[in-house]
Scaffold this motif. Structure first.
Motif, PDB file in Angstrom:
ATOM      1  N   UNK A 235       0.838  -1.203   0.000  1.00  0.00           N
ATOM      2  CA  UNK A 235       0.000   0.000   0.000  1.00  0.00           C
ATOM      3  C   UNK A 235       0.873   1.253   0.000  1.00  0.00           C
ATOM      4  N   UNK A 236       1.910   1.260   0.824  1.00  0.00           N
ATOM      5  CA  UNK A 236       2.769   2.434   0.926  1.00  0.00           C
ATOM      6  C   UNK A 236       3.462   2.743  -0.398  1.00  0.00           C
ATOM      7  N   UNK A 237       4.011   1.725  -1.042  1.00  0.00           N
ATOM      8  CA  UNK A 237       4.715   1.933  -2.306  1.00  0.00           C
ATOM      9  C   UNK A 237       3.760   2.460  -3.366  1.00  0.00           C
ATOM     10  N   UNK A 238       2.580   1.852  -3.471  1.00  0.00           N
ATOM     11  CA  UNK A 238       1.605   2.287  -4.478  1.00  0.00           C
ATOM     12  C   UNK A 238       1.128   3.709  -4.206  1.00  0.00           C
ATOM     13  N   UNK A 239       0.836   4.023  -2.953  1.00  0.00           N
ATOM     14  CA  UNK A 239       0.356   5.364  -2.606  1.00  0.00           C
ATOM     15  C   UNK A 239       1.455   6.405  -2.815  1.00  0.00           C
TER      16      UNK A 239
ATOM     17  N   UNK B 206       1.368   6.994  -6.476  1.00  0.00           N
ATOM     18  CA  UNK B 206       0.120   7.645  -6.889  1.00  0.00           C
ATOM     19  C   UNK B 206       0.119   9.140  -6.572  1.00  0.00           C
ATOM     20  N   UNK B 207       0.770   9.512  -5.477  1.00  0.00           N
ATOM     21  CA  UNK B 207       0.804  10.920  -5.087  1.00  0.00           C
ATOM     22  C   UNK B 207       1.951  11.683  -5.745  1.00  0.00           C
TER      23      UNK B 207
ATOM     24  N   UNK C 244     -10.701   4.786   8.175  1.00  0.00           N
ATOM     25  CA  UNK C 244     -11.203   6.155   8.058  1.00  0.00           C
ATOM     26  C   UNK C 244     -10.251   7.118   7.362  1.00  0.00           C
ATOM     27  N   UNK C 245      -8.969   6.782   7.256  1.00  0.00           N
ATOM     28  CA  UNK C 245      -8.013   7.766   6.722  1.00  0.00           C
ATOM     29  C   UNK C 245      -7.270   7.307   5.475  1.00  0.00           C
ATOM     30  N   UNK C 246      -7.171   6.019   5.238  1.00  0.00           N
ATOM     31  CA  UNK C 246      -6.411   5.553   4.080  1.00  0.00           C
ATOM     32  C   UNK C 246      -7.283   5.511   2.833  1.00  0.00           C
ATOM     33  N   UNK C 247      -6.680   5.780   1.699  1.00  0.00           N
ATOM     34  CA  UNK C 247      -7.340   5.597   0.410  1.00  0.00           C
ATOM     35  C   UNK C 247      -7.028   4.191  -0.098  1.00  0.00           C
ATOM     36  N   UNK C 248      -7.830   3.716  -1.038  1.00  0.00           N
ATOM     37  CA  UNK C 248      -7.632   2.374  -1.568  1.00  0.00           C
ATOM     38  C   UNK C 248      -6.718   2.416  -2.786  1.00  0.00           C
ATOM     39  N   UNK C 249      -5.921   1.388  -2.961  1.00  0.00           N
ATOM     40  CA  UNK C 249      -5.163   1.234  -4.201  1.00  0.00           C
ATOM     41  C   UNK C 249      -5.050  -0.245  -4.541  1.00  0.00           C
ATOM     42  N   UNK C 250      -4.804  -0.503  -5.799  1.00  0.00           N
ATOM     43  CA  UNK C 250      -4.832  -1.873  -6.314  1.00  0.00           C
ATOM     44  C   UNK C 250      -3.558  -2.156  -7.105  1.00  0.00           C
ATOM     45  N   UNK C 251      -3.392  -3.425  -7.435  1.00  0.00           N
ATOM     46  CA  UNK C 251      -2.296  -3.836  -8.296  1.00  0.00           C
ATOM     47  C   UNK C 251      -2.764  -3.846  -9.737  1.00  0.00           C
ATOM     48  N   UNK C 252      -2.396  -4.874 -10.472  1.00  0.00           N
ATOM     49  CA  UNK C 252      -2.795  -5.023 -11.865  1.00  0.00           C
ATOM     50  C   UNK C 252      -4.225  -5.546 -11.909  1.00  0.00           C
ATOM     51  N   UNK C 253      -5.177  -4.627 -12.144  1.00  0.00           N
ATOM     52  CA  UNK C 253      -6.585  -5.005 -12.123  1.00  0.00           C
ATOM     53  C   UNK C 253      -7.024  -5.735 -13.397  1.00  0.00           C
ATOM     54  N   UNK C 254      -6.139  -5.802 -14.376  1.00  0.00           N
ATOM     55  CA  UNK C 254      -6.499  -6.469 -15.625  1.00  0.00           C
ATOM     56  C   UNK C 254      -6.389  -7.992 -15.518  1.00  0.00           C
ATOM     57  N   UNK C 255      -5.763  -8.483 -14.451  1.00  0.00           N
ATOM     58  CA  UNK C 255      -5.578  -9.925 -14.275  1.00  0.00           C
ATOM     59  C   UNK C 255      -6.302 -10.409 -13.032  1.00  0.00           C
TER      60      UNK C 255
END
Length: 254
Positions: free
Chosen positions: A164-168, A171-172, A231-242
């Protein structure tokens, strides 16, 4: 070696390891500060403040959840022994927990990528809190369920939070080189936290005079941490195509 000399040798060895460990922590701390200073010159003050806020938000949760895990380790065997289970029973329970982590750990990454890293972190808090709750029941079957839940939770702890940390971070739009400072703080503070958690767990055990007390403290931390993530974190995903199965098939073939 005389029996009386064993404790003295152990204490000396422990003190030496403690001094070396503290020295390494101090060295890593100053290296981290140097990295942060060198990185700050390449960004604006506003971006630095935004990154620092993001770093604090993540580290707060990460350390809470790690503390909940550290507090349990030294008291699992002790609790089972307190309940009167034999060494063989303890072995079965421990193998079940490690086996659960082994099996689910293979799927933890793909599942988090598909259904969300935030959701996975919330699942960690729920499953581990339920595992702590089972420690109040002196029944082999219930404790077995708790060990299985604990194995699942451990797999999530060591994968989803960092993901989550790496993706966020990406993303930011934070500079890629700054992610190293977050990892440095994670590992440095986690080492200190492991020691402090042991003291807190021991204090809880001594105060309530029962080895289940550290699990109650752990459960409280898990509830607090999970609510903050929710309540404070946003969601993020990996490769949603698979799909999950497609990711697992690729992992096997590669």
């Amino acid at each position: 070696m005389a029996a009386s000399a064993v404790p003295a040798f152990y204490d000396t060895y422990l003190y030496v390891l403690g001094v070396v460990f503290v020295a390494l922590l101090i060295r890593r701390y100053f290296n981290t500060i140097k990295e942060c200073v060198s990185f700050s010159s390449s960004t604006t003050t506003q971006n630095d403040a935004k990154f620092a806020a993001f770093q604090r938000k993540f580290l707060l949760i990460y350390l809470i959840m790690m503390a909940a895990d550290w507090m349990q380790g030294p008291y699992v065997y002790r609790l089972y022994s307190y309940y009167g289970f034999s060494r063989a029973d303890n072995g079965v329970l421990f193998i079940a927990g490690f086996g659960s982590s082994l099996v689910f750990g293979t799927w933890a990454g793909p599942l988090a990528d598909t259904y969300g890293r935030k959701n996975s972190c919330i699942l960690y808090g729920i499953t581990y809190a339920l595992s702590c709750a089972t420690k109040h029941v002196n029944d082999f079957s219930v404790l077995m369920v708790g060990r299985l839940l604990g194995g699942v939770a451990t797999s999530i702890l060591w994968s989803s939070f960092e993901a989550w940390m790496v993706s966020e971070h990406n993303n930011q739009g934070f500079p890629g080189e700054k992610i190293g400072s977050t990892f440095s703080l994670m590992y440095t503070l986690n080492g200190i936290l492991a020691i402090l958690s042991g003291f807190v767990a021991q204090a809880a055990n001594d105060y309530f005079d029962h080895p289940v007390a550290p699990f109650d403290v752990s459960g409280a931390l898990l509830i607090v941490g999970t609510l903050i993530v929710w309540t404070t974190w946003s969601e993020n995903y990996g490769d949603e195509s698979r799909t999950v199965m497609q990711q697992m098939q690729q992992a096997i073939t590669e």
